[in-house]
Write a protein that holds these residues in place. Structure first.
Motif, short mmCIF file in Angstrom:
data_model
loop_
_atom_site.label_atom_id
_atom_site.label_comp_id
_atom_site.label_asym_id
_atom_site.label_seq_id
_atom_site.Cartn_x
_atom_site.Cartn_y
_atom_site.Cartn_z
N ALA A 70 0.83 -1.21 0.00
CA ALA A 70 0.00 0.00 0.00
C ALA A 70 0.86 1.26 0.00
CB ALA A 70 -0.93 -0.01 1.21
N THR A 71 1.95 1.24 0.78
CA THR A 71 2.82 2.41 0.86
C THR A 71 3.54 2.66 -0.46
OG1 THR A 71 3.16 2.00 3.22
CG2 THR A 71 4.74 3.44 2.13
N LEU A 72 4.05 1.60 -1.08
CA LEU A 72 4.70 1.74 -2.37
C LEU A 72 3.74 2.26 -3.42
CD1 LEU A 72 6.85 -1.52 -2.51
CD2 LEU A 72 7.74 0.80 -2.72
N ALA A 73 2.52 1.69 -3.44
CA ALA A 73 1.53 2.10 -4.43
C ALA A 73 1.15 3.56 -4.25
CB ALA A 73 0.29 1.21 -4.33
N ALA A 74 0.93 3.97 -3.00
CA ALA A 74 0.58 5.37 -2.74
C ALA A 74 1.71 6.30 -3.18
CB ALA A 74 0.29 5.56 -1.25
N GLY A 75 2.96 5.91 -2.87
CA GLY A 75 4.09 6.74 -3.27
C GLY A 75 4.24 6.84 -4.77
N VAL A 129 14.52 -2.78 -3.50
CA VAL A 129 13.88 -1.48 -3.31
C VAL A 129 13.13 -1.48 -1.99
CG1 VAL A 129 13.67 -0.93 -5.77
CG2 VAL A 129 11.85 -2.22 -4.64
N THR A 130 13.04 -0.30 -1.38
CA THR A 130 12.34 -0.18 -0.10
C THR A 130 11.29 0.92 -0.11
OG1 THR A 130 14.04 1.32 0.77
CG2 THR A 130 14.32 -1.04 1.18
N ASP A 131 11.27 1.77 -1.13
CA ASP A 131 10.24 2.80 -1.21
C ASP A 131 10.01 3.21 -2.66
OD1 ASP A 131 12.31 4.52 -1.89
OD2 ASP A 131 12.43 5.46 0.07
N ALA A 132 9.01 4.07 -2.87
CA ALA A 132 8.64 4.45 -4.22
C ALA A 132 9.76 5.22 -4.93
CB ALA A 132 7.37 5.30 -4.18
N ALA A 133 10.51 6.02 -4.19
CA ALA A 133 11.59 6.79 -4.81
C ALA A 133 12.62 5.87 -5.44
CB ALA A 133 12.23 7.71 -3.78
N GLU A 134 12.92 4.76 -4.78
CA GLU A 134 13.90 3.82 -5.33
C GLU A 134 13.36 3.11 -6.56
OE1 GLU A 134 16.17 2.93 -1.07
OE2 GLU A 134 14.87 1.40 -1.95
N VAL A 135 12.06 2.85 -6.59
CA VAL A 135 11.45 2.24 -7.78
C VAL A 135 11.53 3.22 -8.95
CG1 VAL A 135 9.31 1.35 -8.78
CG2 VAL A 135 9.89 0.79 -6.41
N VAL A 136 11.16 4.47 -8.72
CA VAL A 136 11.15 5.47 -9.78
C VAL A 136 12.56 5.72 -10.30
CG1 VAL A 136 10.65 7.89 -10.32
CG2 VAL A 136 9.01 6.55 -8.99
#
Length: 367
Positions: free
Chosen positions: A122-127, A267-274
Motif C-alpha cells: 500500500a505504501t509503495l503504491a501510494a508513493g 527497493v524499499t520505497d517508491a523513490a527507489e522504484v522510480v
C-alpha cells in the motif's frame, strides 16, 4: 477461440491473418502446423461455438470495449510477447490504456501476505501514485488488493489485469474493489464476457502484467508464488525487476530473496522504484544516518576528541600521541573542545564530559 498465450495460434494469426484463420477453424480441415489432430479438433469445436457478436453486445452492456493490435489504444509494448501476444484486450474504464501503460509499474506478491507485506504494498503504491505512476496488479487478495487500495487512496491511477471475463470479477470478495478500480482506473483482461478463471489462466495472465509495465516489484512471495512468474517474465522481456526484502526467517519472503540473489534490484520505497523505471535524473535521495553535533567539528578537532578514552584523564601529551599530532596543537584543540562542552580539565589531565560520554556510547550501540 484461442486460449491466452497460445503461441501456435499467435503464429497462425501472424502468418494467415484473423479472417483466414477463422475460416480454417470453421471449415475443420487438416490441422495447421504445430498442433496435434486432437488439439485441432478441440479448437475447431470451440470456434464453432464462438459468438463474437454476442460477446460484443454483452461487453457494451457492461461498459466494456475491445482493443486489439493496430488500434490507437493498443499498448505497443505488448508486442514484445511475440506470438504469445494477446489477440486483444477487453477494457473497462474511461482512461486510455496505451497512455497509462507508458508510465506504469507492476506491484505483485503473495495472496496470503503478512501485515508487513500489505503495508509495504500500500505504501509503495501510494508513493508511486503521488509521483504520477500507474500501479498495475492482478486484483487478487493480499498484496494485489493492498496495492490497488494504496493507489486509490492517494487519488492515483491503477489497473487490474484479470484472468477471467470482466463481467465476472474474481475473487468475488473483491467485486466492490474492482468496481472502484473501473470507476477511477482501468480493468483489463484477455477473456470474453462470461469466461471463468482457471489456475493456468492466472499463470498466463501474468505475462500481460509484466509486458504492460516498465518494471515489476515483488513485495512478498514464497518459492512457488505465481508473482515470481510475473517477475521472471519481466526479466525475459528486459523490464526492470525489483524485490522488497522481508525477514530472513519468513517463508513468505523466501522467493523474493531468491529473486534478489538472482540479480533483481532491492527497493524499499517508491523513490527507489522510480529511480530505476523513471527518466534520467529521477534519483532517490541519498540515505544516511543522523548528523551528530561532533560531525560538524573540523577534522583535527574530531581526531583529538577521538583520542580521549572513556575512562581516566590523560595529559595533553598523551592525547597528542593518540591523535598523532603535536602537543601544542592538541592543547589548542582541547581548549576549543572545552568551550563547546565536549571535554573538561581535571588538574593536568583531560576527560570527556558526561554528556559526551552518553553520546559516544549511543553512537557505538547504533553501529
Amino acid at each position: 477461440m484461442l486460449e491466452p498465450g497460445d503461441r501456435a495460434g499467435g503464429r497462425w494469426l501472424r502468418e494467415l491473418g484473423a479472417r483466414a484463420l477463422v475460416r480454417r477453424l470453421l471449415d475443420g480441415g487438416p490441422p495447421l502446423p504445430g498442433v496435434s489432430d486432437k488439439r485441432w479438433a478441440g479448437l475447431c469445436a470451440r470456434a464453432a461455438r464462438a459468438d463474437p457478436g454476442r460477446d460484443l453486445d454483452a461487453a457494451r452492456e457492461a461498459g466494456m470495449r475491445f482493443v486489439c493490435p493496430g488500434d490507437a489504444e493498443w499498448p505497443a509494448q505488448l508486442d514484445d510477447l511475440g506470438d504469445a501476444r494477446p489477440t486483444g484486450l477487453w477494457v473497462r474504464g474511461r482512461a486510455g490504456l496505451r497512455l497509462w501503460a507508458l508510465r506504469s509499474v507492476a506491484l505483485v506478491g503473495a495472496r496470503a501476505c503478512t501485515e508487513y507485506g500489505a503495508h509495504m504494498a500500500a505504501t509503495l503504491a501510494a508513493g508511486l501514485a503521488e509521483r504520477g505512476w500507474v500501479v498495475v496488479s492482478g486484483g487478487a487478495y493480499g498484496v494485489d488488493g493492498a496495492a490497488h487500495r494504496g493507489a486509490l487512496a492517494s487519488g492515483g491511477a491503477t489497473v487490474a489485469v484479470l484472468a477471467c471475463g470482466l463481467d465476472r470479477p474474481y475473487p468475488s470478495g473483491h467485486a466492490r474493489l474492482i468496481d472502484r478500480i473501473a470507476a477511477q482506473g482501468l480493468v483489463v483482461g484477455e477473456l470474453p464476457p462470461g469466461d471463468h478463471p482457471t489456475p493456468g489462466r492466472f499463470i498466463v495472465r501474468n505475462r500481460v502484467i509484466a509486458a504492460l509495465t516498465r518494471g515489476t516489484v515483488v513485495v512478498e512471495a514464497a518459492y512457488r508464488s505465481g508473482s515470481l512468474v510475473t517477475a521472471r517474465a519481466a526479466q525475459r522481456l528486459g523490464r526492470h525487476t525489483m524485490g522488497v526484502p522481508g525477514p530472513a526467517t519468513s517463508a513468505r519472503s523466501a522467493g523474493v530473496h531468491e529473486l534478489l540473489r538472482g540479480g533483481a534490484a532491492l527497493v524499499t520505497d517508491a523513490a527507489e522504484v522510480v529511480e530505476l523505471v523513471g527518466a534520467i535524473g529521477e534519483l532517490a535521495p541519498r540515505r544516511s544516518g543522523p548528523v551528530l553535533p561532533r560531525d560538524l567539528l573540523e577534522p583535527a578537532a574530531r581526531q583529538v576528541l577521538a583520542a580521549l578514552p572513556a575512562r581516566g584523564a590523560p595529559s595533553a601529551a598523551e592525547i597528542a600521541r593518540g591523535a598523532r599530532t603535536a602537543p601544542d596543537d592538541a592543547i589548542a584543540r582541547l581548549y576549543e573542545l572545552r568551550s563547546l562542552g565536549y571535554v573538561e580539565r581535571h588538574g593536568d589531565g583531560w576527560k570527556l564530559t558526561r554528556q559526551t560520554m552518553i553520546s559516544v556510547r549511543a553512537d557505538r550501540d547504533g553501529c
